[in-house]
Design a protein around this motif. Structure first.
Motif, short mmCIF file in Angstrom:
data_model
loop_
_atom_site.label_atom_id
_atom_site.label_comp_id
_atom_site.label_asym_id
_atom_site.label_seq_id
_atom_site.Cartn_x
_atom_site.Cartn_y
_atom_site.Cartn_z
N VAL A 126 0.84 -1.20 0.00
CA VAL A 126 0.00 0.00 0.00
C VAL A 126 0.88 1.25 0.00
O VAL A 126 0.60 2.22 -0.69
N MET A 127 1.96 1.20 0.76
CA MET A 127 2.87 2.36 0.79
C MET A 127 3.45 2.61 -0.59
O MET A 127 3.62 3.73 -1.02
N GLY A 130 -0.06 2.49 -3.35
CA GLY A 130 -1.28 3.23 -3.08
C GLY A 130 -2.44 2.34 -2.71
O GLY A 130 -2.30 1.12 -2.59
N ILE A 131 -3.59 2.96 -2.53
CA ILE A 131 -4.74 2.22 -2.01
C ILE A 131 -5.63 1.70 -3.13
O ILE A 131 -6.67 1.12 -2.88
N VAL A 211 -8.44 -2.94 2.67
CA VAL A 211 -8.02 -1.54 2.61
C VAL A 211 -8.67 -0.86 1.42
O VAL A 211 -8.44 -1.23 0.27
N ALA A 212 -9.50 0.15 1.73
CA ALA A 212 -9.99 1.08 0.72
C ALA A 212 -10.72 0.44 -0.45
O ALA A 212 -10.61 0.91 -1.57
N ALA A 213 -11.43 -0.62 -0.24
CA ALA A 213 -12.27 -1.13 -1.31
C ALA A 213 -13.69 -0.63 -1.03
O ALA A 213 -14.00 -0.20 0.07
N SER A 214 -14.55 -0.64 -2.03
CA SER A 214 -15.94 -0.38 -1.74
C SER A 214 -16.81 -1.36 -2.53
O SER A 214 -18.00 -1.22 -2.65
N TRP A 219 -14.53 -7.65 0.41
CA TRP A 219 -14.88 -6.41 1.10
C TRP A 219 -16.25 -6.52 1.74
O TRP A 219 -16.45 -6.07 2.86
N LYS B 130 -12.43 11.58 -4.06
CA LYS B 130 -12.23 10.39 -3.24
C LYS B 130 -12.16 10.80 -1.77
O LYS B 130 -11.27 11.57 -1.39
N ILE B 160 -14.51 5.82 0.56
CA ILE B 160 -13.83 4.55 0.81
C ILE B 160 -13.54 4.35 2.29
O ILE B 160 -13.43 5.30 3.06
N ASP B 166 -4.29 4.44 8.14
CA ASP B 166 -4.20 4.23 6.70
C ASP B 166 -4.55 5.51 5.94
O ASP B 166 -4.05 5.76 4.85
N LEU B 169 -1.51 7.57 5.76
CA LEU B 169 -0.61 6.99 4.75
C LEU B 169 -1.09 7.34 3.34
O LEU B 169 -0.31 7.83 2.50
N ALA B 170 -2.39 7.14 3.09
CA ALA B 170 -2.94 7.41 1.76
C ALA B 170 -2.85 8.91 1.45
O ALA B 170 -2.65 9.30 0.30
N ARG B 173 0.51 9.91 0.19
CA ARG B 173 0.75 9.46 -1.18
C ARG B 173 -0.10 10.23 -2.18
O ARG B 173 0.06 10.07 -3.38
N ASP B 175 -3.42 9.82 -2.47
CA ASP B 175 -4.47 8.94 -2.99
C ASP B 175 -5.89 9.44 -2.72
O ASP B 175 -6.82 9.01 -3.37
N ILE B 176 -6.05 10.31 -1.71
CA ILE B 176 -7.40 10.76 -1.37
C ILE B 176 -7.45 12.29 -1.30
O ILE B 176 -6.44 12.95 -1.07
#
Lengths: 271, 335
Positions: A126-127, A130-131, A211-214, A219, B130, B160, B166, B169-170, B173, B175-176
């Motif tokens: 993830v780092m 990304g997500i 993590v971060a799914a929808s 999920w 997002k 999400i 997290d 972290l996101a 990056r 991401d959001i």
């Protein structure tokens, strides 16, 4: 009675009957503990509740996507990652099986990451990635890869060296050897490796979709657990299990079709 | 010989256990949420241990409400803390828990951050962006309520599910674009520079959506050891008083417990409102635990909201919540 005995004499039929009986017993035990109130419906809802939640998710959906969409999302992730793992794993495995040098080059990495817990690996992915989809696919890919590589290496090594020598003496080049001897000879074992691998990919699906799914069946299970919707959780697990069985059957079918020389064993046998 | 000893051991265990079982637990497990409130003070000063000499006290840090529900459902804790959405979920689904005290009221310790480059000036601008929130938590609840109030369809954006750590972290990056979450992860994001405060949970409390965390105890524990429930409350009340009377000392403790700078800890403390136990029985908070008390009202509106969101299979029932709210332990402690 006599015809039943004859029917059961066939090993295949006997297996089918025993399997059906054990599934039926399990199901009846489930009905019994839920109907009599022995089990807390919060943790173990009855079959009827599961069926109703299945119908609801099918028609109205769970949190914005229907059950079919959830399954499709997950299947896409699984199949894309698994295909990629096969595309990388099979050639790599063949080369690692044939050449000691290549084997020595890649083996340390595979042996190192293979036993790592997927969630630990996931944090890092993830780092880096990304997500989004990339990290999910990467995790599933990494889960599937070692099984395929290891099975392929083994399959290639098990090939009778006389065959290789004979083909070579007829003037075959290395690429001809791979195409004409290694791939067909190793095919059945590679397929077994792929089937085991697909199982591994399956086991990390929920982890990958946390993590971060929808959307996605993994999920859905995770999200429902958060809201204590145990009927959705159990329904999701059953759907996940059944799609897994269907996928495995498809793989065996493909093997049966593209590797006619293994057909003597039949479609039902474990390759 | 060995066998005999074993039998004697087993027998004496069997004989002595029931005699002691009712007055003293062997160990007490406290699940505390990873957020800024006086439970950290109570834990750090060992106040619960002081109230319960001879009992082994275990503390388990839990990431969020969803995880706490799982811990409770799995009977892994004796005492826990829950925000109002997980409480409404747990109680409606019949988890065997009782609400015994107010742990904290949430102000700007929970907030929504937006990325300046995303050009978000109001909720309408969130469309197509997002946004992250820990699903099932207080902030997820507030986000959906806020959108609802503005008449915006949540489906018009990508919401999400991420845990606070997290999210941080996101965020780093890129991401959001926005997230509603809480300290200490919130502070890290805001400090990173590429974020500013959009709204806070405190603002939404004043608009009629108070969010809070309530201390809960497992039914089975409370039944067996009612005195220890009071001891627990007494210790937590002491922690709250310490927080209110010694802000500087408290900041040091928070900083140490959560590995923060003193400055951050001080800021986060101000974002959480601690209610002294003597005030918790006013109608604004637990009151008499009846249908008109503040907490039961919040649980009702939370439960109904979650039902509309299809997160709960049935609408909220006021009886379940009034049964859940147990004011009698606290009454005896503050008496």
């Amino acid at each position: 009675m006599k015809s039943l005995k004859i029917y059961l004499k066939d090993d295949k039929n006997k297996k089918l009957v025993i399997s059906s009986l054990s599934v039926l017993t399990m199901f009846l035990a489930w009905v019994f503990v839920t109907e009599t109130g022995l089990a807390n419906p919060l943790f173990l809802p009855g079959p009827k509740a599961i069926w109703l939640s299945f119908l609801e998710c099918l028609h109205e959906g769970y949190q914005g996507s229907t059950l079919v969409e959830h399954v499709a999302t997950s299947l896409y992730r699984i199949l894309a990652a698994f295909l990629l793992a096969c595309l990388v794993g099979v050639p790599l495995g063949i080369f690692m099986g044939i050449s000691k040098t290549i084997n020595a080059m890649f083996n340390p990495f595979i042996e190192f990451y293979r036993p790592l817990p997927p969630l630990g690996l996931y944090t890092l992915l993830v780092m880096w990635l990304g997500i989004g989809e990339a990290s999910k696919l990467a995790l599933l890919f990494l889960a599937g890869l070692p099984g395929i590589i290891i099975a392929t290496i083994q399959a290639v090594r098990d090939i009778n060296p006389t065959l290789v020598l004979a083909t070579r003496s007829l003037g075959a080049k290395k690429m001809d050897l791979i195409r004409e001897v290694y791939l067909p000879g190793a095919g059945p074992t590679i397929l077994t490796g792929m089937r085991i691998s697909l199982g591994f990919v399956y086991t990390v699906l929920v982890a990958a979709e946390i993590v971060a799914a929808s959307a996605g069946i993994g999920w859905m299970i995770w999200d429902a657990a958060k809201f204590l919707l145990s009927d959705v959780v159990i329904m999701g697990l059953i759907v996940l299990g059944l799609t897994g069985i269907a996928l495995d059957f498809t793989m065996r079918l493909i093997g049966y079709l593209i590797m006619p020389w293994t057909r003597a064993a039949g479609l039902n046998s474990k390759v | 010989m060995k066998f005999n000893k074993l039998m004697i051991g087993l027998l004496s265990c069997a004989l002595t256990l029931p005699a002691f079982a009712d007055d003293k637990p062997e160990e007490v497990t406290i699940g505390y949420l990873n957020l800024v409130n006086a439970q950290l003070v109570t834990k750090s000063l060992g106040l619960v241990q002081k109230e319960m000499p001879g009992v082994k006290i275990n503390y388990i840090k839990v990431g969020g409400g969803g995880d706490m529900l799982r811990a409770i459902a799995g009977k892994q804790v004796d005492f826990g803390g829950l925000g109002n959405p997980p409480t409404a979920i747990g109680v409606t689904r019949g988890l065997p828990i009782q609400g015994i005290m107010v742990l904290n009221m949430l102000d700007y310790v929970e907030a929504m951050a937006v990325r300046p480059s995303a050009g978000i000036k109001n909720f309408r601008d969130l469309k197509g962006k997002k946004i992250a929130a820990p699903f099932g938590s207080t902030t997820h609840y507030l986000l959906l309520n806020a959108l609802n109030d503005e008449g915006i369809d949540p489906a018009s954006m990508d919401i999400i599910d991420l845990r606070p750590n997290d999210i941080a972290l996101a965020w780093s990056r890129g991401d959001i674009d926005a997230a509603w979450f809480w300290e200490p992860a919130l502070g890290k994001v805001l400090k990173g520079g590429d974020a500013h405060l959009f709204t806070t949970s405190g603002i939404y409390a004043s608009r009629g959506y108070p969010t809070w965390d309530v201390g809960v105890v497992m039914d089975s524990f409370a039944e067996k050891y009612p005195d220890y429930v009071k001891k627990f409350i007494k210790a937590e009340c002491e922690g709250i008083d310490f927080w209110l009377n010694n802000p500087a000392e408290t900041a040091k403790i928070i900083a140490e417990e959560l590995e923060l700078t003193l400055e951050d800890a001080t800021r986060m403390m101000k974002g959480t409102e601690m209610v002294p136990c003597s005030k918790q029985l006013t109608q604004q908070y637990m009151g008499d635990g009846g249908a008109e008390s503040g907490f039961v009202k919040t649980l009702m509106s939370t439960g109904n909201f979650l039902y509309e969101q299809k997160r709960l299979p049935k609408a909220a029932e006021v009886d379940l919540f009034t049964d859940f709210m147990r004011t009698d332990y606290l009454e005896e402690v503050v008496k």
